[in-house]
Design a protein around this motif. Structure first.
Motif, short mmCIF file in Angstrom:
data_model
loop_
_atom_site.label_atom_id
_atom_site.label_comp_id
_atom_site.label_asym_id
_atom_site.label_seq_id
_atom_site.Cartn_x
_atom_site.Cartn_y
_atom_site.Cartn_z
N GLU A 163 1.20 -1.46 -0.24
CA GLU A 163 0.15 0.12 0.06
C GLU A 163 0.76 1.12 -0.02
O GLU A 163 1.79 1.52 1.00
CB GLU A 163 -1.24 0.06 1.14
N LEU A 164 0.44 1.51 -0.81
CA LEU A 164 1.54 3.34 -1.64
C LEU A 164 0.85 5.00 -0.64
O LEU A 164 1.73 5.26 0.38
CB LEU A 164 1.16 3.85 -2.45
N GLN A 190 11.17 4.63 1.93
CA GLN A 190 10.20 3.53 2.91
C GLN A 190 10.44 2.02 1.12
O GLN A 190 10.40 0.58 1.64
CB GLN A 190 9.34 4.24 3.21
N TYR A 191 10.17 2.60 0.36
CA TYR A 191 9.31 1.71 -0.44
C TYR A 191 10.62 1.14 -0.82
O TYR A 191 10.69 -0.20 -0.94
CB TYR A 191 8.94 2.45 -1.95
N GLY A 229 4.05 0.56 7.63
CA GLY A 229 5.45 -0.55 8.12
C GLY A 229 4.51 -1.70 7.64
O GLY A 229 5.30 -2.86 8.10
N ASN A 230 3.10 -1.70 9.00
CA ASN A 230 2.45 -2.16 9.19
C ASN A 230 2.70 -4.05 8.09
O ASN A 230 1.43 -3.71 7.43
CB ASN A 230 1.08 -2.56 10.19
N PHE A 240 1.65 -8.61 12.31
CA PHE A 240 2.12 -10.20 12.90
C PHE A 240 3.66 -8.66 12.28
O PHE A 240 4.49 -9.91 12.93
CB PHE A 240 2.19 -10.50 11.76
N GLY A 241 3.86 -7.48 12.95
CA GLY A 241 5.33 -7.15 11.79
C GLY A 241 5.21 -5.94 11.80
O GLY A 241 4.32 -5.24 11.31
N ASN A 242 5.99 -5.08 11.78
CA ASN A 242 6.40 -4.00 10.74
C ASN A 242 7.90 -4.51 10.45
O ASN A 242 8.56 -4.02 11.12
CB ASN A 242 6.42 -2.75 11.75
#
Length: 275
Positions: A8-9, A34-35, A214-215, A229-231
Protein backbone atom coordinates in the motif's frame (compact mmCIF):
# COMPACT_ATOMS: atom_id res chain seq x y z
CA UNK A 1 7.87 -17.75 -1.74
CA UNK A 2 4.64 -15.78 -1.88
CA UNK A 3 2.61 -15.63 -5.09
CA UNK A 4 2.48 -11.89 -4.55
CA UNK A 5 2.94 -9.28 -1.86
CA UNK A 6 0.59 -6.33 -1.69
CA UNK A 7 2.15 -2.96 -0.93
CA UNK A 8 0.00 0.00 0.00
CA UNK A 9 1.65 3.22 -1.15
CA UNK A 10 -0.83 5.39 0.75
CA UNK A 11 -4.47 5.63 1.78
CA UNK A 12 -4.88 8.82 -0.26
CA UNK A 13 -7.60 8.62 -2.89
CA UNK A 14 -9.19 10.93 -5.45
CA UNK A 15 -12.64 9.33 -5.03
CA UNK A 16 -15.12 8.62 -2.23
CA UNK A 17 -16.68 5.34 -3.31
CA UNK A 18 -19.51 4.09 -1.10
CA UNK A 19 -18.21 0.50 -1.13
CA UNK A 20 -14.82 1.45 0.27
CA UNK A 21 -14.14 0.80 3.93
CA UNK A 22 -14.43 3.76 6.34
CA UNK A 23 -10.94 4.90 7.25
CA UNK A 24 -8.81 7.84 8.28
CA UNK A 25 -8.35 8.83 4.65
CA UNK A 26 -5.24 10.76 3.59
CA UNK A 27 -3.40 9.89 6.78
CA UNK A 28 -0.49 7.70 5.65
CA UNK A 29 1.90 7.63 2.71
CA UNK A 30 5.01 5.52 2.20
CA UNK A 31 8.02 7.56 1.11
CA UNK A 32 10.14 6.52 -1.85
CA UNK A 33 13.00 5.55 0.47
CA UNK A 34 10.66 3.50 2.63
CA UNK A 35 9.33 1.75 -0.47
CA UNK A 36 12.86 0.94 -1.64
CA UNK A 37 13.53 -0.48 1.82
CA UNK A 38 10.43 -2.69 1.50
CA UNK A 39 11.51 -3.96 -1.94
CA UNK A 40 15.00 -4.73 -0.67
CA UNK A 41 13.47 -6.81 2.12
CA UNK A 42 10.89 -8.76 0.09
CA UNK A 43 12.65 -9.28 -3.25
CA UNK A 44 13.79 -12.77 -2.26
CA UNK A 45 10.26 -13.75 -1.19
CA UNK A 46 8.13 -12.92 -4.24
CA UNK A 47 8.27 -12.18 -7.95
CA UNK A 48 5.21 -9.94 -8.00
CA UNK A 49 4.19 -6.84 -6.07
CA UNK A 50 0.61 -5.63 -6.23
CA UNK A 51 0.22 -1.91 -5.56
CA UNK A 52 -3.06 -2.11 -3.71
CA UNK A 53 -4.83 -2.13 -0.35
CA UNK A 54 -6.33 1.30 0.21
CA UNK A 55 -5.78 4.50 -1.70
CA UNK A 56 -5.15 5.24 -5.37
CA UNK A 57 -1.53 4.28 -6.24
CA UNK A 58 -1.30 6.76 -9.13
CA UNK A 59 -1.61 9.65 -6.64
CA UNK A 60 1.85 8.94 -5.22
CA UNK A 61 4.27 11.73 -6.28
CA UNK A 62 7.09 9.22 -6.86
CA UNK A 63 5.02 6.62 -8.71
CA UNK A 64 7.35 6.42 -11.72
CA UNK A 65 10.43 5.90 -9.57
CA UNK A 66 8.56 3.29 -7.52
CA UNK A 67 7.75 1.28 -10.66
CA UNK A 68 11.26 1.57 -12.05
CA UNK A 69 12.91 0.50 -8.79
CA UNK A 70 10.63 -2.53 -8.57
CA UNK A 71 11.39 -3.61 -12.14
CA UNK A 72 15.12 -3.03 -11.59
CA UNK A 73 14.88 -5.62 -8.81
CA UNK A 74 13.31 -8.20 -11.17
CA UNK A 75 9.86 -7.98 -9.60
CA UNK A 76 6.75 -7.73 -11.75
CA UNK A 77 4.08 -5.18 -10.92
CA UNK A 78 0.34 -5.60 -10.68
CA UNK A 79 -1.47 -2.27 -10.44
CA UNK A 80 -4.99 -1.91 -9.07
CA UNK A 81 -6.42 1.49 -9.91
CA UNK A 82 -9.77 3.26 -10.15
CA UNK A 83 -8.54 4.37 -13.61
CA UNK A 84 -9.57 8.01 -13.26
CA UNK A 85 -6.01 9.40 -13.47
CA UNK A 86 -4.81 7.30 -16.41
CA UNK A 87 -5.75 9.79 -19.18
CA UNK A 88 -4.07 12.61 -17.27
CA UNK A 89 -0.89 10.58 -16.67
CA UNK A 90 -0.81 8.60 -19.93
CA UNK A 91 2.41 10.20 -21.23
CA UNK A 92 4.17 9.15 -18.03
CA UNK A 93 2.55 5.71 -17.76
CA UNK A 94 3.36 4.72 -21.34
CA UNK A 95 7.04 4.59 -20.32
CA UNK A 96 6.51 2.38 -17.27
CA UNK A 97 6.57 -1.41 -17.54
CA UNK A 98 3.60 -2.71 -15.58
CA UNK A 99 2.76 -6.35 -16.27
CA UNK A 100 -0.84 -6.52 -14.99
CA UNK A 101 -3.45 -3.77 -14.75
CA UNK A 102 -6.68 -4.09 -12.77
CA UNK A 103 -8.94 -1.25 -13.92
CA UNK A 104 -12.13 -0.53 -11.97
CA UNK A 105 -14.65 0.58 -14.57
CA UNK A 106 -17.36 0.80 -11.92
CA UNK A 107 -15.61 3.99 -10.85
CA UNK A 108 -17.09 5.56 -14.01
CA UNK A 109 -20.73 4.85 -13.12
CA UNK A 110 -21.40 8.48 -12.12
CA UNK A 111 -19.28 10.20 -14.80
CA UNK A 112 -21.02 12.66 -17.11
CA UNK A 113 -18.40 12.11 -19.83
CA UNK A 114 -18.32 8.35 -19.26
CA UNK A 115 -18.15 7.26 -22.91
CA UNK A 116 -15.45 9.78 -23.78
CA UNK A 117 -13.41 8.72 -20.75
CA UNK A 118 -13.70 4.99 -21.44
CA UNK A 119 -12.78 5.42 -25.10
CA UNK A 120 -9.68 7.38 -24.09
CA UNK A 121 -8.85 4.59 -21.63
CA UNK A 122 -9.21 1.94 -24.35
CA UNK A 123 -7.00 3.94 -26.71
CA UNK A 124 -4.36 4.03 -23.97
CA UNK A 125 -4.60 0.24 -23.58
CA UNK A 126 -4.09 -0.16 -27.33
CA UNK A 127 -0.99 2.04 -27.35
CA UNK A 128 0.40 0.41 -24.20
CA UNK A 129 0.02 -3.12 -25.57
CA UNK A 130 1.83 -2.12 -28.73
CA UNK A 131 4.83 -1.45 -26.50
CA UNK A 132 4.54 -4.06 -23.72
CA UNK A 133 3.12 -7.55 -23.17
CA UNK A 134 0.72 -6.40 -20.49
CA UNK A 135 -2.62 -7.83 -19.39
CA UNK A 136 -5.57 -5.57 -18.60
CA UNK A 137 -8.43 -6.74 -16.41
CA UNK A 138 -11.47 -4.48 -16.77
CA UNK A 139 -13.64 -4.78 -13.67
CA UNK A 140 -17.37 -4.21 -13.24
CA UNK A 141 -19.63 -5.04 -10.32
CA UNK A 142 -21.74 -8.17 -10.69
CA UNK A 143 -25.33 -7.26 -11.51
CA UNK A 144 -26.96 -7.43 -8.08
CA UNK A 145 -29.62 -4.79 -8.85
CA UNK A 146 -31.27 -2.96 -11.76
CA UNK A 147 -29.18 0.18 -11.30
CA UNK A 148 -25.89 -1.70 -11.63
CA UNK A 149 -27.23 -3.70 -14.59
CA UNK A 150 -28.23 -0.49 -16.41
CA UNK A 151 -24.80 1.01 -15.76
CA UNK A 152 -23.07 -2.16 -16.94
CA UNK A 153 -25.19 -2.26 -20.10
CA UNK A 154 -23.92 1.20 -21.08
CA UNK A 155 -20.30 0.29 -20.43
CA UNK A 156 -20.61 -3.07 -22.18
CA UNK A 157 -21.92 -1.38 -25.32
CA UNK A 158 -18.89 0.93 -25.40
CA UNK A 159 -16.51 -2.01 -24.91
CA UNK A 160 -18.24 -4.36 -27.34
CA UNK A 161 -18.39 -1.71 -30.06
CA UNK A 162 -14.73 -0.79 -29.57
CA UNK A 163 -13.47 -4.37 -29.67
CA UNK A 164 -16.15 -5.58 -32.15
CA UNK A 165 -17.21 -8.28 -29.72
CA UNK A 166 -20.48 -10.04 -30.57
CA UNK A 167 -20.26 -13.12 -28.35
CA UNK A 168 -22.16 -14.13 -25.25
CA UNK A 169 -22.28 -12.07 -22.07
CA UNK A 170 -20.27 -14.28 -19.76
CA UNK A 171 -18.87 -13.74 -16.24
CA UNK A 172 -15.45 -13.42 -17.86
CA UNK A 173 -15.03 -12.20 -21.43
CA UNK A 174 -11.85 -12.08 -23.51
CA UNK A 175 -12.38 -8.90 -25.52
CA UNK A 176 -9.02 -9.32 -27.24
CA UNK A 177 -5.68 -10.84 -26.40
CA UNK A 178 -4.78 -9.87 -22.81
CA UNK A 179 -7.85 -7.65 -22.36
CA UNK A 180 -10.40 -9.32 -20.10
CA UNK A 181 -13.74 -8.04 -18.87
CA UNK A 182 -14.76 -9.59 -15.54
CA UNK A 183 -17.48 -9.07 -12.97
CA UNK A 184 -16.64 -8.82 -9.30
CA UNK A 185 -19.07 -9.68 -6.53
CA UNK A 186 -19.45 -6.80 -4.11
CA UNK A 187 -18.03 -7.70 -0.73
CA UNK A 188 -17.99 -6.26 2.75
CA UNK A 189 -14.67 -5.10 4.08
CA UNK A 190 -14.06 -7.22 7.20
CA UNK A 191 -14.63 -5.56 10.54
CA UNK A 192 -14.72 -6.66 14.16
CA UNK A 193 -18.46 -7.20 14.07
CA UNK A 194 -20.93 -9.80 12.84
CA UNK A 195 -21.04 -13.58 13.00
CA UNK A 196 -17.84 -15.43 13.79
CA UNK A 197 -16.96 -18.48 11.70
CA UNK A 198 -13.88 -20.62 11.35
CA UNK A 199 -12.47 -21.64 8.00
CA UNK A 200 -9.49 -21.73 5.68
CA UNK A 201 -7.88 -18.82 3.83
CA UNK A 202 -4.81 -18.28 1.66
CA UNK A 203 -4.07 -15.05 3.51
CA UNK A 204 -0.53 -15.30 4.88
CA UNK A 205 0.23 -18.31 2.69
CA UNK A 206 -0.02 -17.20 -0.94
CA UNK A 207 0.17 -13.50 -0.12
CA UNK A 208 0.61 -10.90 2.59
CA UNK A 209 0.23 -7.14 2.57
CA UNK A 210 2.40 -4.29 3.79
CA UNK A 211 0.55 -1.11 4.73
CA UNK A 212 1.95 2.36 4.14
CA UNK A 213 2.91 2.61 7.83
CA UNK A 214 5.04 -0.53 7.52
CA UNK A 215 2.66 -2.94 9.24
CA UNK A 216 2.68 -6.41 7.69
CA UNK A 217 -0.79 -7.99 7.67
CA UNK A 218 -2.20 -11.31 6.47
CA UNK A 219 -4.10 -9.99 3.46
CA UNK A 220 -5.07 -6.98 1.37
CA UNK A 221 -8.49 -6.70 3.07
CA UNK A 222 -6.99 -5.75 6.41
CA UNK A 223 -6.55 -2.04 5.83
CA UNK A 224 -6.70 -1.25 9.54
CA UNK A 225 -3.94 -3.63 10.60
CA UNK A 226 -5.93 -5.98 12.85
CA UNK A 227 -3.80 -8.95 11.71
CA UNK A 228 -0.45 -7.18 12.06
CA UNK A 229 2.35 -9.66 12.73
CA UNK A 230 5.22 -7.17 12.54
CA UNK A 231 6.43 -3.90 11.04
CA UNK A 232 9.03 -3.83 8.27
CA UNK A 233 10.27 -0.40 9.33
CA UNK A 234 11.12 -1.73 12.80
CA UNK A 235 12.13 -5.29 11.99
CA UNK A 236 13.15 -7.26 8.92
CA UNK A 237 10.59 -9.05 6.76
CA UNK A 238 12.62 -12.24 7.08
CA UNK A 239 12.25 -12.04 10.86
CA UNK A 240 8.57 -11.20 11.06
CA UNK A 241 7.50 -14.12 8.84
CA UNK A 242 9.13 -16.29 11.49
CA UNK A 243 7.30 -14.54 14.31
CA UNK A 244 5.08 -16.46 16.72
CA UNK A 245 1.92 -14.62 15.60
CA UNK A 246 2.53 -15.29 11.90
CA UNK A 247 3.33 -18.97 12.37
CA UNK A 248 0.32 -19.47 14.66
CA UNK A 249 -1.99 -17.82 12.12
CA UNK A 250 -0.78 -20.06 9.27
CA UNK A 251 -1.01 -23.19 11.41
CA UNK A 252 -4.56 -22.36 12.54
CA UNK A 253 -5.71 -21.92 8.93
CA UNK A 254 -4.29 -25.38 8.13
CA UNK A 255 -6.73 -26.70 10.73
CA UNK A 256 -9.64 -24.55 9.47
CA UNK A 257 -9.42 -22.20 12.42
CA UNK A 258 -8.88 -18.44 12.65
CA UNK A 259 -6.08 -17.12 14.82
CA UNK A 260 -6.94 -13.44 14.39
CA UNK A 261 -10.36 -12.17 15.42
CA UNK A 262 -10.77 -10.21 12.17
CA UNK A 263 -10.39 -13.43 10.16
CA UNK A 264 -13.22 -15.06 12.10
CA UNK A 265 -15.56 -12.18 11.15
CA UNK A 266 -14.38 -11.96 7.53
CA UNK A 267 -16.90 -13.35 5.03
CA UNK A 268 -14.48 -13.35 2.10
CA UNK A 269 -13.04 -16.71 3.18
CA UNK A 270 -16.49 -18.24 2.71
CA UNK A 271 -16.11 -17.78 -1.07
CA UNK A 272 -13.76 -20.75 -1.04
CA UNK A 273 -16.61 -23.00 0.14
CA UNK A 274 -18.07 -24.94 -2.79
CA UNK A 275 -21.82 -24.65 -2.94
Amino acid sequence: MFKRIYVELSNYCNLNCIFCTPTEKNSRMMSLEQYKNVINQIKNYTKEVCLHVLGEPLIHPDFSQIVKYTIDNDIDIMLSTNSRLIPKLKNELINLKIKTWNLSLHSTYDMKNQEEFILELLDFIKLYQEKYEATFHLRLWAESNKLIKASNDKIRKILFDYYKYDGEILPRIRLKERVILAYEEEFEWPKLDGIKTDGYCLGGKSHVAILANGNAVLCCLDSKGYTTFGNVFNNSFSNIIRSEDYLHAINEFRNNRCYYELCSFCTYKNRRIKK
